[in-house]
Design a protein around this motif. Structure first.
Motif, mmCIF file in Angstrom:
data_model
loop_
_atom_site.group_PDB
_atom_site.id
_atom_site.type_symbol
_atom_site.label_atom_id
_atom_site.label_comp_id
_atom_site.label_asym_id
_atom_site.label_seq_id
_atom_site.Cartn_x
_atom_site.Cartn_y
_atom_site.Cartn_z
ATOM 1 N N PRO A 298 0.834 -1.205 0.000
ATOM 2 C CA PRO A 298 0.000 0.000 0.000
ATOM 3 C C PRO A 298 0.872 1.259 0.000
ATOM 4 C CG PRO A 298 0.082 -0.931 2.228
ATOM 5 C CD PRO A 298 0.960 -1.796 1.361
ATOM 6 N N THR A 299 2.173 1.076 0.260
ATOM 7 C CA THR A 299 3.155 2.155 0.326
ATOM 8 C C THR A 299 4.509 1.477 0.563
ATOM 9 O OG1 THR A 299 3.808 4.170 1.527
ATOM 10 C CG2 THR A 299 2.664 2.492 2.811
ATOM 11 N N ASN A 300 5.617 2.220 0.557
ATOM 12 C CA ASN A 300 6.921 1.546 0.562
ATOM 13 C C ASN A 300 7.937 2.032 1.596
ATOM 14 O OD1 ASN A 300 5.785 0.839 -2.187
ATOM 15 N ND2 ASN A 300 7.703 -0.291 -2.255
ATOM 16 N N PHE B 197 -1.868 -1.144 -3.758
ATOM 17 C CA PHE B 197 -3.195 -1.702 -3.482
ATOM 18 C C PHE B 197 -3.582 -1.359 -2.057
ATOM 19 C CE2 PHE B 197 -6.641 -4.528 -2.653
ATOM 20 C CZ PHE B 197 -7.260 -4.713 -3.880
ATOM 21 N N ARG B 198 -4.767 -0.759 -1.918
ATOM 22 C CA ARG B 198 -5.338 -0.526 -0.587
ATOM 23 C C ARG B 198 -6.776 -0.999 -0.647
ATOM 24 N NH1 ARG B 198 -2.812 5.486 0.948
ATOM 25 N NH2 ARG B 198 -0.654 4.775 0.816
ATOM 26 N N ASP B 199 -7.093 -1.923 0.225
ATOM 27 C CA ASP B 199 -8.442 -2.488 0.179
ATOM 28 C C ASP B 199 -9.395 -1.520 0.875
ATOM 29 O OD1 ASP B 199 -10.427 -4.199 -0.406
ATOM 30 O OD2 ASP B 199 -9.515 -5.961 0.527
ATOM 31 N N GLU C 65 -6.690 -0.440 -6.516
ATOM 32 C CA GLU C 65 -5.376 -0.480 -7.166
ATOM 33 C C GLU C 65 -5.178 0.873 -7.844
ATOM 34 O OE1 GLU C 65 -4.674 -4.026 -9.416
ATOM 35 O OE2 GLU C 65 -3.023 -3.120 -10.503
ATOM 36 N N PHE C 66 -4.111 1.573 -7.506
ATOM 37 C CA PHE C 66 -3.916 2.915 -8.070
ATOM 38 C C PHE C 66 -2.427 3.201 -8.232
ATOM 39 C CE2 PHE C 66 -2.573 5.027 -4.138
ATOM 40 C CZ PHE C 66 -3.062 4.162 -3.177
ATOM 41 N N LEU C 67 -2.133 4.139 -9.105
ATOM 42 C CA LEU C 67 -0.728 4.457 -9.384
ATOM 43 C C LEU C 67 -0.297 5.641 -8.526
ATOM 44 C CD1 LEU C 67 1.708 3.663 -11.123
ATOM 45 C CD2 LEU C 67 0.928 5.303 -12.854
ATOM 46 N N GLU D 138 -7.528 15.490 -2.728
ATOM 47 C CA GLU D 138 -6.128 15.387 -2.308
ATOM 48 C C GLU D 138 -5.317 14.706 -3.410
ATOM 49 O OE1 GLU D 138 -5.491 12.914 1.211
ATOM 50 O OE2 GLU D 138 -3.545 12.455 0.322
ATOM 51 N N VAL D 139 -4.447 15.472 -4.054
ATOM 52 C CA VAL D 139 -3.652 14.886 -5.140
ATOM 53 C C VAL D 139 -2.219 14.592 -4.708
ATOM 54 C CG1 VAL D 139 -5.026 15.711 -7.083
ATOM 55 C CG2 VAL D 139 -3.281 17.218 -6.098
ATOM 56 N N GLY D 140 -1.824 15.139 -3.555
ATOM 57 C CA GLY D 140 -0.492 14.847 -3.054
ATOM 58 C C GLY D 140 -0.467 14.958 -1.547
ATOM 59 N N HIS D 141 0.491 14.266 -0.945
ATOM 60 C CA HIS D 141 0.597 14.309 0.519
ATOM 61 C C HIS D 141 2.060 14.072 0.888
ATOM 62 C CE1 HIS D 141 -1.715 13.156 4.465
ATOM 63 N NE2 HIS D 141 -0.713 13.992 4.684
ATOM 64 N N ILE D 142 2.609 14.997 1.674
ATOM 65 C CA ILE D 142 4.015 14.848 2.066
ATOM 66 C C ILE D 142 4.123 14.738 3.591
ATOM 67 C CG2 ILE D 142 4.883 15.988 -0.008
ATOM 68 C CD1 ILE D 142 5.303 18.535 1.563
ATOM 69 N N ILE E 238 2.274 11.279 -4.593
ATOM 70 C CA ILE E 238 1.372 11.941 -5.549
ATOM 71 C C ILE E 238 0.455 10.864 -6.118
ATOM 72 C CG2 ILE E 238 1.175 13.055 -7.828
ATOM 73 C CD1 ILE E 238 3.610 14.674 -7.247
ATOM 74 N N GLY E 239 -0.840 11.145 -6.155
ATOM 75 C CA GLY E 239 -1.800 10.193 -6.714
ATOM 76 C C GLY E 239 -1.850 10.346 -8.225
ATOM 77 N N VAL E 240 -0.993 9.608 -8.918
ATOM 78 C CA VAL E 240 -0.870 9.784 -10.375
ATOM 79 C C VAL E 240 -2.188 9.417 -11.073
ATOM 80 C CG1 VAL E 240 0.395 9.066 -12.454
ATOM 81 C CG2 VAL E 240 1.633 9.425 -10.319
HETATM 82 C C1 P5A Z 1 3.592 9.215 0.900
HETATM 83 C C2 P5A Z 1 4.310 8.425 -0.132
HETATM 84 C C3 P5A Z 1 1.502 7.899 1.414
HETATM 85 O O1 P5A Z 1 1.178 6.780 1.108
HETATM 86 N N1 P5A Z 1 3.761 7.026 1.654
HETATM 87 C C4 P5A Z 1 4.508 7.065 0.454
HETATM 88 C C5 P5A Z 1 2.946 8.203 1.819
HETATM 89 N N2 P5A Z 1 0.671 8.931 1.439
HETATM 90 S S1 P5A Z 1 -0.889 8.885 1.111
HETATM 91 O O2 P5A Z 1 -1.423 10.171 1.402
HETATM 92 O O3 P5A Z 1 -1.523 7.803 1.768
HETATM 93 O O4 P5A Z 1 -1.014 8.631 -0.442
HETATM 94 C C6 P5A Z 1 -0.368 9.501 -1.356
HETATM 95 C C7 P5A Z 1 -1.316 9.941 -2.425
HETATM 96 O O5 P5A Z 1 -1.830 8.822 -3.123
HETATM 97 C C8 P5A Z 1 -3.149 9.091 -3.566
HETATM 98 N N3 P5A Z 1 -4.055 8.041 -3.063
HETATM 99 C C9 P5A Z 1 -4.991 7.423 -3.820
HETATM 100 N N4 P5A Z 1 -5.300 7.544 -5.123
HETATM 101 C C10 P5A Z 1 -6.304 6.779 -5.605
HETATM 102 N N5 P5A Z 1 -6.986 5.887 -4.851
HETATM 103 C C11 P5A Z 1 -6.698 5.713 -3.547
HETATM 104 N N6 P5A Z 1 -7.359 4.808 -2.815
HETATM 105 C C12 P5A Z 1 -5.650 6.508 -2.968
HETATM 106 N N7 P5A Z 1 -5.099 6.611 -1.734
HETATM 107 C C13 P5A Z 1 -4.134 7.540 -1.808
HETATM 108 C C14 P5A Z 1 -3.541 10.447 -3.028
HETATM 109 O O6 P5A Z 1 -3.355 11.425 -4.027
HETATM 110 C C15 P5A Z 1 -2.534 10.665 -1.908
HETATM 111 O O7 P5A Z 1 -2.267 12.026 -1.697
#
Ligand code: P5A
Length: 447
Positions: free
Chosen positions: A108-110, A139-141, A154-156, A284-288, A320-322
């Motif tokens: 779900p993250t790295n 992947f986040r369920d 499943e998202f990029l 939310e398109v990005g999170h730091i 960044i939520g690509v």
């Molecule tokens: C930051 C990078 C993290 O996971 N770990 C690695 C940290 N942050 S976050 O906020 O949880 O996710 C980062 C961005 O991913 C997008 N995102 C999603 N996009 C589509 N579907 C989802 N279920 C989803 N969850 C997170 C968001 O843009 C988020 O800011």
């Protein structure tokens, strides 16, 4: 690309399952297809946009000094047990067993994996700072996947991870990513307002979300209207210039902006005059995140400091939520007729409409224009299908390419072709001679 050879399964009607405009339009334009809840195939039009966004993200990460890697999607559970997140992540984590009965998971993250990579690859403070990133499927369920690619399972994601020898150095890495995010989103035609945010399961000490304003956003947002008057393009700074980077961060964090989780009504009233207080919704398109030593300590990620003693590294992570951005950009840029792609992310720059396929002059003119544009490296989608003009116009407006070149027998009789700007609706007519017998048509496209 000729539309008659392409794969763009257009839907005539709004799909019932879609609640928000971006999801509707992505399905109608044949950009994606749902395979399971929150999981999508990217069809050619959608895939092109996804790749464009990915490339802008990559260029801006590289510019800010981050280095690209690629980690696997499937991770061993061991590292997550060490960090304590294997249990803490709960049902959102997709857990898998391999044939040897080993616990694996779809990442779900790295944070854990990259910290371990870094731990093995770096010994001394002289090897710092470093920032490693990858662009990889996650992947986040999610309990409630919805709104198409906005909240997928499943998202990029682009995820970057910084490593520094001290808190102060770590803060600079955080600030660099902050500025690079403003640049990244601005290049896609977006104003993504940085807001103080909760850290959730990622954790850490400090964090900012970047949100684009849209009625369909999942987060409530409160902010100062001064954000609209800020200069969103002046971030051409030297990332090594600590003071210059701090200045941009200070400018953007000095004004009140908070998601509903962090919103403090009393502070809002104190800091922002009534006429400047805005409340709305955002995507939310990005999170730091700034972690300090949250991950490096349990994972034993230390380096030898200048005095010879081992010190834990200070880290941060930056997402960044690509794939979410594809939907987010559509939410921010559409009208009743369809999508209006900002040029840098448009799947093609020009849509060429042949109003009478089979008419020798029109076919020849279109072919000349098509070749001339391709020859100049302009991406063009040529509608060479035998269909009614009205239907062709509707499809072109729906898929939202920035410019349309319209060619038909009536215009050609007067030696004329028409160019339409999808965003403004402005039309202009040029003569075939002006366009140098079509050779220079690309000079007339932008206006
Ligand atoms: C930051 C990078 C993290 O996971 N770990 C690695 C940290 N942050 S976050 O906020 O949880 O996710 C980062 C961005 O991913 C997008 N995102 C999603 N996009 C589509 N579907 C989802 N279920 C989803 N969850 C997170 C968001 O843009 C988020 O800011």
């Amino acid at each position: 690309m000729r539309l008659s050879h392409y794969f763009m399964p257009i839907l005539r009607d709004d799909p019932k399952e879609a609640e928000i405009v971006s999801h509707k339009l992505m399905l109608r334009c044949g950009m994606i297809r749902q395979e399971a809840a929150g999981s999508y195939s990217w069809l050619p039009m959608g895939f092109r946009v996804l790749k464009k966004i990915e490339q802008i993200v990559r260029e801006e990460q590289d510019r800010a000094g981050a280095i690209e890697v690629l980690m696997p999607t499937i991770q061993p559970a061991d590292l997550w047990r060490k960090s304590g997140r294997y249990d803490a992540y709960g049902k959102e984590m997709l857990r898998i067993k391999d044939r040897h009965d080993r616990d694996m998971l779809y990442g779900p993250t790295n944070e854990e994996m990259i910290t371990d990579i870094f731990r093995q690859g770096v010994q001394s403070y002289k090897d710092l700072p470093r920032n490693l990133y990858h662009i990889q499927w996650k992947f986040r369920d999610e309990v409630r996947p919805r709104f198409g690619v906005m909240r997928g399972r499943e998202f990029l994601m682009k995820d970057a991870y910084s490593f520094d020898v001290s808190r102060e150095a770590g803060q600079h890495s955080y600030n660099k990513m902050f500025v690079s995010y403003l640049r990244t989103f601005a290049r896609m035609g977006l104003k993504a307002v940085p807001m103080r945010a909760e850290t959730g399961p990622i954790g850490g000490e400090d964090s900012h979300e970047f949100l684009i304003l849209a009625e369909t956003g999942e987060s409530g947002v409160y902010f100062d209207r001064d954000f609209f008057d800020m200069d969103w393009s002046a971030f051409d700074i030297d990332y090594d210039d600590v003071a210059a980077v701090v200045k941009v961060v200070d400018d953007f964090t000095s004004k009140y902006a908070a998601t509903d989780e962090k919103h403090d009504p009393a502070e809002f009233e104190k800091r922002v005059s009534e006429s400047h207080r805005l409340a709305g919704r955002g995507i939310e398109v990005g999170h730091i995140f700034f972690f300090g030593t949250k991950y490096s300590e349990p994972l034993g990620c230390e380096v030898q400091g200048p005095d010879g003693k081992k010190v834990p590294v200070h880290s941060g992570s930056y997402g960044i939520g690509v794939s979410r951005l594809v939907g987010g950009i559509i939410e921010a840029s559409h009208d009743a007729a369809g999508i209006i792609w900002p040029e840098p992310v448009a799947p093609f720059k020009v849509g060429l409409i042949n109003l009478k396929v089979g008419d020798a002059d029109t076919d020849a003119a279109c072919l000349n224009i098509y070749k001339a544009l391709e020859g100049k490296g302009v991406e063009v989608l040529y509608d060479d299908r035998d269909d009614r003009p009205g239907a062709k116009f509707a499809v072109m407006d729906l898929i939202g390419l920035p410019y349309q070149v319209i060619v038909g027998p009536r215009g050609l009789k007067e030696d004329k072709i028409e160019i339409k700007n999808r965003k403004t609706g402005a039309r202009k007519t040029i003569t075939v001679q002006e366009a140098g017998d079509y050779r220079n048509i690309s000079d007339f496209i932008e206006y």
